[in-house]
Design a protein around this motif. Sequence first.
Motif, PDB file in Angstrom:
ATOM      1  N   THR A 218      36.733  38.563  31.404  1.00 35.13           N
ATOM      2  CA  THR A 218      36.174  37.236  31.159  1.00 35.13           C
ATOM      3  C   THR A 218      37.230  36.318  30.560  1.00 35.13           C
ATOM      4  OG1 THR A 218      33.957  38.138  30.882  1.00 35.13           O
ATOM      5  CG2 THR A 218      34.370  35.974  29.919  1.00 35.13           C
ATOM      6  N   MET A 219      38.055  36.865  29.660  1.00 31.03           N
ATOM      7  CA  MET A 219      39.088  36.052  29.009  1.00 31.03           C
ATOM      8  C   MET A 219      40.321  35.876  29.880  1.00 31.03           C
ATOM      9  SD  MET A 219      38.906  37.234  24.998  1.00 31.03           S
ATOM     10  CE  MET A 219      39.928  38.635  25.337  1.00 31.03           C
ATOM     11  N   LYS A 220      40.752  36.940  30.576  1.00 27.66           N
ATOM     12  CA  LYS A 220      42.051  36.921  31.247  1.00 27.66           C
ATOM     13  C   LYS A 220      41.991  36.672  32.743  1.00 27.66           C
ATOM     14  CE  LYS A 220      43.849  40.501  28.177  1.00 27.66           C
ATOM     15  NZ  LYS A 220      44.320  41.885  28.137  1.00 27.66           N
ATOM     16  N   ALA A 221      40.947  37.118  33.391  1.00 24.21           N
ATOM     17  CA  ALA A 221      40.947  37.155  34.853  1.00 24.21           C
ATOM     18  C   ALA A 221      39.896  36.233  35.466  1.00 24.21           C
ATOM     19  CB  ALA A 221      40.758  38.591  35.341  1.00 24.21           C
ATOM     20  N   HIS A 222      39.670  35.098  34.845  1.00 20.71           N
ATOM     21  CA  HIS A 222      38.719  34.146  35.421  1.00 20.71           C
ATOM     22  C   HIS A 222      39.389  33.416  36.592  1.00 20.71           C
ATOM     23  CE1 HIS A 222      41.128  31.687  32.756  1.00 20.71           C
ATOM     24  NE2 HIS A 222      40.734  30.643  33.450  1.00 20.71           N
ATOM     25  N   HIS A 223      38.610  32.680  37.337  1.00 22.21           N
ATOM     26  CA  HIS A 223      39.123  31.946  38.498  1.00 22.21           C
ATOM     27  C   HIS A 223      39.323  30.485  38.121  1.00 22.21           C
ATOM     28  CE1 HIS A 223      38.916  34.977  41.659  1.00 22.21           C
ATOM     29  NE2 HIS A 223      37.958  35.488  40.929  1.00 22.21           N
ATOM     30  N   PRO A 224      40.567  30.085  37.860  1.00 21.28           N
ATOM     31  CA  PRO A 224      40.811  28.687  37.504  1.00 21.28           C
ATOM     32  C   PRO A 224      40.630  27.776  38.714  1.00 21.28           C
ATOM     33  CG  PRO A 224      42.891  29.854  37.735  1.00 21.28           C
ATOM     34  CD  PRO A 224      41.795  30.883  37.892  1.00 21.28           C
ATOM     35  N   ASP A 225      40.438  26.506  38.445  1.00 23.11           N
ATOM     36  CA  ASP A 225      40.355  25.512  39.519  1.00 23.11           C
ATOM     37  C   ASP A 225      41.193  24.311  39.112  1.00 23.11           C
ATOM     38  OD1 ASP A 225      39.824  23.754  41.543  1.00 23.11           O
ATOM     39  OD2 ASP A 225      37.640  23.841  41.343  1.00 23.11           O
ATOM     40  N   THR A 226      42.491  24.390  39.440  1.00 18.24           N
ATOM     41  CA  THR A 226      43.405  23.280  39.134  1.00 18.24           C
ATOM     42  C   THR A 226      43.519  22.336  40.308  1.00 18.24           C
ATOM     43  OG1 THR A 226      45.356  24.431  39.987  1.00 18.24           O
ATOM     44  CG2 THR A 226      44.776  24.818  37.656  1.00 18.24           C
TER      45      THR A 226
ATOM     46  N   ILE B  31      33.301  38.865  41.957  1.00 16.53           N
ATOM     47  CA  ILE B  31      33.237  38.484  43.366  1.00 16.53           C
ATOM     48  C   ILE B  31      32.502  37.153  43.511  1.00 16.53           C
ATOM     49  CG2 ILE B  31      32.206  39.071  45.609  1.00 16.53           C
ATOM     50  CD1 ILE B  31      32.875  42.013  44.978  1.00 16.53           C
ATOM     51  N   ALA B  32      31.435  36.986  42.752  1.00 18.56           N
ATOM     52  CA  ALA B  32      30.695  35.717  42.794  1.00 18.56           C
ATOM     53  C   ALA B  32      31.585  34.558  42.338  1.00 18.56           C
ATOM     54  CB  ALA B  32      29.442  35.807  41.931  1.00 18.56           C
ATOM     55  N   GLU B  33      32.374  34.765  41.277  1.00 16.82           N
ATOM     56  CA  GLU B  33      33.303  33.723  40.822  1.00 16.82           C
ATOM     57  C   GLU B  33      34.329  33.401  41.900  1.00 16.82           C
ATOM     58  OE1 GLU B  33      35.277  34.603  37.132  1.00 16.82           O
ATOM     59  OE2 GLU B  33      33.414  35.253  36.185  1.00 16.82           O
TER      60      GLU B  33
ATOM     61  N   ARG C 132      30.248  48.239  39.336  1.00 17.02           N
ATOM     62  CA  ARG C 132      29.925  47.225  40.349  1.00 17.02           C
ATOM     63  C   ARG C 132      29.089  46.100  39.767  1.00 17.02           C
ATOM     64  NH1 ARG C 132      28.783  51.283  43.480  1.00 17.02           N
ATOM     65  NH2 ARG C 132      26.566  51.066  43.174  1.00 17.02           N
ATOM     66  N   GLU C 133      28.001  46.490  39.067  1.00 19.83           N
ATOM     67  CA  GLU C 133      27.050  45.488  38.569  1.00 19.83           C
ATOM     68  C   GLU C 133      27.638  44.611  37.469  1.00 19.83           C
ATOM     69  OE1 GLU C 133      23.702  44.906  39.475  1.00 19.83           O
ATOM     70  OE2 GLU C 133      24.265  46.113  41.214  1.00 19.83           O
ATOM     71  N   ARG C 134      28.350  45.241  36.562  1.00 17.76           N
ATOM     72  CA  ARG C 134      28.804  44.516  35.377  1.00 17.76           C
ATOM     73  C   ARG C 134      30.143  43.815  35.563  1.00 17.76           C
ATOM     74  NH1 ARG C 134      28.116  46.145  29.229  1.00 17.76           N
ATOM     75  NH2 ARG C 134      29.035  44.274  28.398  1.00 17.76           N
ATOM     76  N   LEU C 135      31.073  44.467  36.246  1.00 17.95           N
ATOM     77  CA  LEU C 135      32.427  43.940  36.313  1.00 17.95           C
ATOM     78  C   LEU C 135      32.768  43.342  37.675  1.00 17.95           C
ATOM     79  CD1 LEU C 135      34.889  43.814  34.368  1.00 17.95           C
ATOM     80  CD2 LEU C 135      35.742  45.840  35.530  1.00 17.95           C
ATOM     81  N   ILE C 136      32.478  44.068  38.734  1.00 18.73           N
ATOM     82  CA  ILE C 136      32.953  43.677  40.056  1.00 18.73           C
ATOM     83  C   ILE C 136      32.112  42.558  40.672  1.00 18.73           C
ATOM     84  CG2 ILE C 136      33.495  44.491  42.380  1.00 18.73           C
ATOM     85  CD1 ILE C 136      35.292  45.624  40.067  1.00 18.73           C
ATOM     86  N   GLU C 137      30.801  42.743  40.761  1.00 22.56           N
ATOM     87  CA  GLU C 137      29.954  41.740  41.425  1.00 22.56           C
ATOM     88  C   GLU C 137      30.059  40.347  40.786  1.00 22.56           C
ATOM     89  OE1 GLU C 137      28.467  41.992  44.290  1.00 22.56           O
ATOM     90  OE2 GLU C 137      28.753  44.143  44.572  1.00 22.56           O
TER      91      GLU C 137
ATOM     92  N   ASP D 147      46.102  28.894  41.832  1.00 25.56           N
ATOM     93  CA  ASP D 147      44.955  29.474  41.142  1.00 25.56           C
ATOM     94  C   ASP D 147      44.778  30.945  41.515  1.00 25.56           C
ATOM     95  OD1 ASP D 147      44.555  26.989  40.033  1.00 25.56           O
ATOM     96  OD2 ASP D 147      42.850  26.475  41.300  1.00 25.56           O
ATOM     97  N   LEU D 148      44.960  31.264  42.792  1.00 24.42           N
ATOM     98  CA  LEU D 148      44.870  32.662  43.218  1.00 24.42           C
ATOM     99  C   LEU D 148      45.993  33.484  42.598  1.00 24.42           C
ATOM    100  CD1 LEU D 148      43.865  32.186  46.954  1.00 24.42           C
ATOM    101  CD2 LEU D 148      42.457  33.202  45.140  1.00 24.42           C
ATOM    102  N   ARG D 149      47.193  32.921  42.525  1.00 28.96           N
ATOM    103  CA  ARG D 149      48.313  33.626  41.893  1.00 28.96           C
ATOM    104  C   ARG D 149      47.981  33.938  40.438  1.00 28.96           C
ATOM    105  NH1 ARG D 149      51.729  29.865  41.821  1.00 28.96           N
ATOM    106  NH2 ARG D 149      52.178  29.988  44.038  1.00 28.96           N
ATOM    107  N   THR D 150      47.434  32.964  39.719  1.00 27.91           N
ATOM    108  CA  THR D 150      47.058  33.178  38.316  1.00 27.91           C
ATOM    109  C   THR D 150      46.036  34.294  38.196  1.00 27.91           C
ATOM    110  OG1 THR D 150      47.519  30.879  37.743  1.00 27.91           O
ATOM    111  CG2 THR D 150      46.000  32.072  36.303  1.00 27.91           C
ATOM    112  N   GLN D 151      45.015  34.253  39.034  1.00 25.55           N
ATOM    113  CA  GLN D 151      43.936  35.238  38.944  1.00 25.55           C
ATOM    114  C   GLN D 151      44.411  36.623  39.364  1.00 25.55           C
ATOM    115  OE1 GLN D 151      41.575  37.239  40.680  1.00 25.55           O
ATOM    116  NE2 GLN D 151      40.481  37.445  38.747  1.00 25.55           N
ATOM    117  N   LEU D 152      45.114  36.710  40.478  1.00 17.37           N
ATOM    118  CA  LEU D 152      45.597  38.000  40.959  1.00 17.37           C
ATOM    119  C   LEU D 152      46.622  38.603  39.995  1.00 17.37           C
ATOM    120  CD1 LEU D 152      45.826  37.102  44.733  1.00 17.37           C
ATOM    121  CD2 LEU D 152      44.394  38.908  43.769  1.00 17.37           C
TER     122      LEU D 152
END
Length: 194
Positions: free
Chosen positions: A70-78, A130-132, A122-127, A84-89
Amino acid sequence: MGNTPNVARRSESSRQAIFAAARELCAERGYGRLTIEAIASRAGVSKKTIYRWWPSKGAVILELLDEAATMKAHHPDTGDLAADLRTQLTAVIGMLAPPQTSALAGVIAEALHDPALAHDLRERLIEPRIAEFKNRMRQAQRQGQLSPDADLDVALDLLYGPLYHRLAFHLGMPDPAYLDTLIAHALRSLSMTQ
C-alpha cells in the motif's frame, strides 16, 4: 483513570514490534527459516500474542506485505504511463528481490502448497493491486495513451508475467534498462488497435 493502561496503544505497539521482527528476520534468514518463535522472541511478545492475531507466519507476513505494498507499490498517475509503470514495477521488483530473503517471494512459494494462504494472498494482496492496475490502465485509455480496446488482462500478463517468470526460474530481476524495454514493448502492443 490516568493510570489505566491503554490497551489499544499497547496492542498497536506489539503489532508493530511483531512486523518489525518479521521483516528483520526475513531479511536476515529468509522466509523459509522464519518461525513464530523467532518473531515472538525478537518482538518481545509471547507466541500466544501472535497466534491471537494471526493463524500462521504466512498470515503475519501477508499483512506486513499488504501494508508495504500500500505504501510502496501503489499505481501513480503522473500522466506519463511509461514512467508510472516503471515506478510501480520497480517497487514490485524491490519487494521480490533478493528472492532468498524476500518476504513476498517466500509467501508466493508457500502459497503453492497452502491453499488457504494462496486464497488469502489472492484476496488480500493480489486482487486489490490488479484492480488498481486496471484503473490506471483505464485512465490511460481515456487519455488516449492506450488503445480503447486494449485487453487489460493481457496487459497485466505482459507487464508482470516477466517478473514472476524470472523469479520462478532464478533468472534475476530486470535491471532498469531491461525494464524500460519491457514497458516500451508492452505499451507498443497495447497501443495498437485490434
